[in-house]
Motif scaffolding. Structure first.
Motif, PDB file in Angstrom:
ATOM      1  N   LYS A  43       0.820  -1.208   0.000  1.00 52.52           N
ATOM      2  CA  LYS A  43       0.000   0.000   0.000  1.00 52.52           C
ATOM      3  C   LYS A  43       0.859   1.266   0.000  1.00 52.52           C
ATOM      4  O   LYS A  43       0.525   2.242  -0.673  1.00 52.52           O
ATOM      5  CB  LYS A  43      -0.949  -0.013   1.204  1.00 52.52           C
ATOM      6  N   ALA A  44       1.954   1.250   0.750  1.00 53.77           N
ATOM      7  CA  ALA A  44       2.822   2.433   0.805  1.00 53.77           C
ATOM      8  C   ALA A  44       3.524   2.656  -0.540  1.00 53.77           C
ATOM      9  O   ALA A  44       3.631   3.795  -1.011  1.00 53.77           O
ATOM     10  CB  ALA A  44       3.845   2.286   1.930  1.00 53.77           C
ATOM     11  N   ARG A  45       3.981   1.587  -1.166  1.00 55.26           N
ATOM     12  CA  ARG A  45       4.629   1.713  -2.484  1.00 55.26           C
ATOM     13  C   ARG A  45       3.646   2.244  -3.525  1.00 55.26           C
ATOM     14  O   ARG A  45       4.011   3.054  -4.371  1.00 55.26           O
ATOM     15  CB  ARG A  45       5.194   0.361  -2.919  1.00 55.26           C
ATOM     16  N   ASP A  46       2.405   1.770  -3.469  1.00 50.06           N
ATOM     17  CA  ASP A  46       1.353   2.270  -4.362  1.00 50.06           C
ATOM     18  C   ASP A  46       1.187   3.777  -4.216  1.00 50.06           C
ATOM     19  O   ASP A  46       1.080   4.502  -5.196  1.00 50.06           O
ATOM     20  CB  ASP A  46       0.007   1.615  -4.014  1.00 50.06           C
ATOM     21  N   GLY A  47       1.099   4.224  -2.962  1.00 47.52           N
ATOM     22  CA  GLY A  47       0.889   5.647  -2.707  1.00 47.52           C
ATOM     23  C   GLY A  47       1.987   6.506  -3.280  1.00 47.52           C
ATOM     24  O   GLY A  47       1.723   7.528  -3.921  1.00 47.52           O
TER      25      GLY A  47
END
Length: 194
Positions: A55-59
């Motif tokens: 999720k953090a990489r997506d953001g």
């Protein structure tokens, strides 16, 4: 510094804002509702840390902002750590708290009270635009009781009594819960490292 928290949960954004105000006062935190919508990758990892990093990489990839994300759930010792990363969809339907709680109680029906130990677990990750990544963990140990109590909180909170307390997480005030919660512990550690 502007940072994205990859969630639409306003309560989670407020909780982290309060923590950051003390630990990192120069950080402006925004949630997913404050940025242009992007397709979110499904949580397919087998660990809390793996899902938080997804999720953090997506953001970061979609917004260019340093991004914080977390994944958390309930790990019940008598169920070999389950529901674990499947906590939100333990009964099959995503985010059906009532069905998840009913299934958990059914699965623990024959387990004696002294063997109903569990812990809420949280992995919180931050990924910066330059590729740096950091993951921290928090836990809140306790036990699963035989029936729901309390109206605060969500998920398994009405069934979970934290160690050192005689009330469920759903009977604690938000401030009491945040002071001892798995997510609060992880977010405070992360904030100190930002």
């Amino acid at each position: 510094m502007r940072v994205l928290l990859a969630t639409r949960n306003a309560g989670k954004v407020d909780e982290l804002r309060q923590i950051l105000a003390e630990a990192a006062p120069g950080v402006e935190l925004v949630g997913l509702d404050a940025v242009e919508a992007y397709p979110e990758t499904p949580e397919t990892e087998l660990t809390f840390a793996g899902n938080a990093l997804l999720k953090a990489r997506d953001g970061v990839a979609h917004t260019g902002l340093a991004t914080i994300a977390d994944d958390s759930g309930l790990a019940v010792d008598a169920l070999n750590g389950m529901p674990g990363v499947l906590s939100a969809r333990w009964a099959g339907a995503r985010k059906d708290d009532e069905a998840n709680n009913a299934l958990l109680l059914d699965q623990l029906g024959d387990v004696p009270d002294d063997q109903r130990t569990a812990q809420f677990v949280c992995a919180a990750a931050i990924v910066w635009p330059d590729g740096r990544e950091l993951v921290v963990h928090g836990e809140m140990p306790g036990r699963v009781i035989r029936g729901p109590r309390g109206a605060n909180g969500f998920g398994y909170d009405p069934l979970f009594v934290p160690d050192g307390h005689d009330r469920t997480s759903a009977e604690l005030s938000a401030a009491e819960k945040n002071a001892i919660s798995h997510r609060g512990k992880a977010f405070r550690e992360l904030a100190a490292k930002i």
